[in-house]
Design a protein around this motif. Structure first.
Motif, short mmCIF file in Angstrom:
data_model
loop_
_atom_site.label_atom_id
_atom_site.label_comp_id
_atom_site.label_asym_id
_atom_site.label_seq_id
_atom_site.Cartn_x
_atom_site.Cartn_y
_atom_site.Cartn_z
N GLY A 210 0.79 -1.22 0.00
CA GLY A 210 0.00 0.00 0.00
C GLY A 210 0.82 1.27 0.00
N VAL A 211 2.13 1.13 -0.18
CA VAL A 211 3.02 2.30 -0.19
C VAL A 211 2.98 2.95 -1.56
CG1 VAL A 211 5.38 3.10 0.17
CG2 VAL A 211 4.49 1.23 1.54
N GLN A 212 3.12 4.27 -1.59
CA GLN A 212 3.09 5.02 -2.85
C GLN A 212 4.25 4.64 -3.75
OE1 GLN A 212 3.51 9.26 -2.33
NE2 GLN A 212 2.37 9.73 -4.18
N ASN A 213 4.03 4.71 -5.07
CA ASN A 213 5.08 4.44 -6.06
C ASN A 213 5.68 3.03 -5.89
OD1 ASN A 213 4.70 7.07 -6.98
ND2 ASN A 213 6.37 7.89 -5.76
N ASN A 214 4.81 2.02 -5.95
CA ASN A 214 5.27 0.65 -5.74
C ASN A 214 6.22 0.17 -6.82
OD1 ASN A 214 3.18 0.68 -7.63
ND2 ASN A 214 2.64 -1.44 -7.23
N TYR A 215 6.27 0.86 -7.95
CA TYR A 215 7.18 0.44 -9.02
C TYR A 215 8.64 0.61 -8.61
CZ TYR A 215 7.35 5.48 -9.87
OH TYR A 215 7.50 6.85 -9.73
N TRP A 216 8.91 1.41 -7.59
CA TRP A 216 10.29 1.54 -7.12
C TRP A 216 10.85 0.21 -6.63
CZ3 TRP A 216 9.33 6.80 -4.28
CH2 TRP A 216 9.62 7.85 -5.17
N ALA A 217 9.99 -0.65 -6.10
CA ALA A 217 10.44 -1.96 -5.67
C ALA A 217 10.94 -2.77 -6.86
CB ALA A 217 9.31 -2.71 -4.96
N MET A 218 10.26 -2.62 -8.00
CA MET A 218 10.66 -3.33 -9.21
C MET A 218 11.99 -2.82 -9.74
SD MET A 218 6.89 -3.39 -11.06
CE MET A 218 7.26 -4.69 -12.23
N THR A 219 12.16 -1.51 -9.78
CA THR A 219 13.42 -0.95 -10.27
C THR A 219 14.58 -1.29 -9.33
OG1 THR A 219 12.99 1.18 -9.17
CG2 THR A 219 12.27 0.95 -11.45
N SER A 220 14.30 -1.32 -8.03
CA SER A 220 15.34 -1.66 -7.07
C SER A 220 15.80 -3.11 -7.27
CB SER A 220 14.82 -1.46 -5.64
OG SER A 220 15.80 -1.84 -4.69
N ALA A 221 14.84 -4.02 -7.41
CA ALA A 221 15.19 -5.43 -7.63
C ALA A 221 15.95 -5.60 -8.94
CB ALA A 221 13.93 -6.28 -7.63
N ALA A 222 15.50 -4.90 -9.98
CA ALA A 222 16.16 -5.00 -11.29
C ALA A 222 17.60 -4.54 -11.22
CB ALA A 222 15.40 -4.18 -12.32
N ALA A 223 17.87 -3.46 -10.50
CA ALA A 223 19.23 -2.94 -10.39
C ALA A 223 20.13 -3.88 -9.60
CB ALA A 223 19.20 -1.56 -9.73
N ILE A 224 19.60 -4.44 -8.52
CA ILE A 224 20.42 -5.27 -7.64
C ILE A 224 20.75 -6.61 -8.30
CG2 ILE A 224 20.41 -6.53 -5.44
CD1 ILE A 224 18.69 -4.18 -4.36
N MET A 225 19.84 -7.13 -9.13
CA MET A 225 20.05 -8.45 -9.74
C MET A 225 21.13 -8.45 -10.80
SD MET A 225 16.25 -10.13 -10.04
CE MET A 225 16.92 -11.68 -10.66
N LEU A 226 21.78 -7.31 -11.05
CA LEU A 226 22.87 -7.27 -12.01
C LEU A 226 24.15 -7.85 -11.45
CD1 LEU A 226 22.36 -3.79 -13.70
CD2 LEU A 226 21.54 -6.02 -14.42
N GLY A 227 24.16 -8.20 -10.16
CA GLY A 227 25.34 -8.82 -9.57
C GLY A 227 25.63 -10.16 -10.24
N ILE A 228 26.89 -10.45 -10.54
CA ILE A 228 27.25 -11.67 -11.26
C ILE A 228 27.10 -12.90 -10.36
CG2 ILE A 228 29.16 -12.89 -12.37
CD1 ILE A 228 30.16 -10.20 -13.33
#
Length: 387
Positions: A210-228
């Protein structure tokens, strides 16, 4: 005996490698379209221009022709993602359907990045282009919005050419074309599926919170998963969280002064410049500078309660970090468990190609009798080569 905690990754900053040239190029790619739109009084359109401007992030130190090719490819993909986001916002699509489509776009984007050899890889910029547009209020000017994105893509291509004029990608420091990724079609598709599932999980958790701008969770996960490797992913998640919190503190200070649109443009451009200087050398510091870019642009175009905006950013970043780490540990792919399979040899080969290029340039200088022609050792192109 308990294992000793290694704080080196948090205290060490990698050396500078002419980062100031691509950093200036990316900052200029933001400055031109944002300044033009603010001067024309089109504040709303600056939000869409920023997605096109991020085209300039691609092609860092690549050969000029290769940089233009990759930037043109990602620029077209960014425009497509913005168009999809506008469509979802225009028809007032159900939030859960938006999360699903954005996750699928992220997965497909990750696959396309592998096939086209785009760097940075992964789904981050596709999610970043489609999700905010889909979830934020529709502005009823789709063609102007797409025009702003396209104009920013053109500016990114133009600054890519300017980078060539000052030596980016034209000397011995240029990044050679990356070797083939070595992945089969099934492995690439599986990687895209992993991205899509992780993006959906992060978006769903954000939606349920229920937090505003829930798409930030998606962008955060996408950025972090770039780890090899799994370890690198955990480190990136920690960097992401503390860098975001520190960046929010600075953003709150700027917002408290009620900055004018021109002040916001200056702050965003400067922040992006320093983000590009550090993002590859120390991820936490890079995130610290990236955070004001995201928050100040939202504040500029969609004024809202700053405390609500920044609280949402913290929680959604934590959600994305948790999802990314869990996804990387659950996926049955040894590459993400730190084994020396396909990713590490490719990195080593890229390193050796770069060394060989520098060695050849030194030999040429020696033959021409130019200063600085001393050649140290020899270089062999092999996945286990050493100097």
């Amino acid at each position: 005996m308990p294992q000793r905690i290694d704080f080196t990754p948090f205290l060490t900053i990698a050396p500078m490698r002419r980062e100031y040239i691509p950093a200036a190029r990316v900052a200029l790619s933001l400055a031109i379209p944002l300044s033009v739109l603010v001067a024309l009084g089109q504040i709303q359109l600056t939000f869409f221009a920023i997605f096109g401007a991020f085209t300039a992030i691609y092609g860092r130190h690549e050969l000029p022709a290769l940089r233009f090719k990759h930037q043109l490819q990602i620029g077209i993909l960014q425009i497509i993602c913005v168009a999809l986001g506008l469509w979802m916002s225009a028809i007032d699509m159900n939030s859960w359907l938006k999360v699903t489509i954005c996750a699928l776009v992220g997965g497909v984007g990750g696959i396309i990045s592998i096939y086209l050899d785009l760097f940075p890889p992964g789904p981050l910029f596709y999610i970043f282009a489609i999700a905010p547009v889909a979830f934020l209020p529709y502005n009823h000017e789709p063609w102007l919005s797409l025009g702003a994105t396209g104009f920013a893509v053109f500016c990114a291509l133009f600054t890519g050419w300017l980078g060539t004029l000052v030596g980016e990608g034209t000397n011995e420091a240029a990044v050679p074309p990356r070797p083939h990724h070595g992945l089969s079609t099934s492995e690439i598709l599986a990687q895209g599926a992993i991205f899509a599932v992780a993006m959906f999980a992060a978006g769903a958790w954000g939606e349920l919170s229920g937090v505003q701008n829930n798409y930030w969770a998606m962008t955060s996960a996408a950025a972090i998963m770039l780890g090899i490797t799994a370890r690198m992913t955990v480190l990136r998640s920690i960097h992401r969280v503390y860098g975001t919190i520190a960046g929010i503190v600075v953003s709150a200070f700027f917002v408290s002064m009620s900055p004018s649109p021109w002040h916001v443009v200056v702050l965003v451009v400067v922040s992006q410049f320093y983000a590009e200087l550090y993002i590859k050398r120390h991820y936490g510091i890079g995130v610290f500078f990236v955070t004001p870019v995201a928050l100040l642009m939202i504040y500029l175009v969609f004024p809202t309660d700053a405390s609500v905006l920044m609280t949402a950013r913290i929680w959604e970043t934590i959600i994305g970090a948790i999802v990314a780490v869990v996804a990387v540990y659950l996926v049955p792919n040894p590459e993400y468990r730190g084994q020396d399979t396909q990713a590490i040899p490719v990195l080593r080969l890229t390193r050796d190609l770069r060394r060989a290029r520098a060695h050849a340039a030194a030999e040429q200088r020696a033959a021409e009798g130019k200063p600085g022609a001393q050649i140290r050792g020899s270089v062999s192109i092999d996945t286990g080569a050493k100097e």
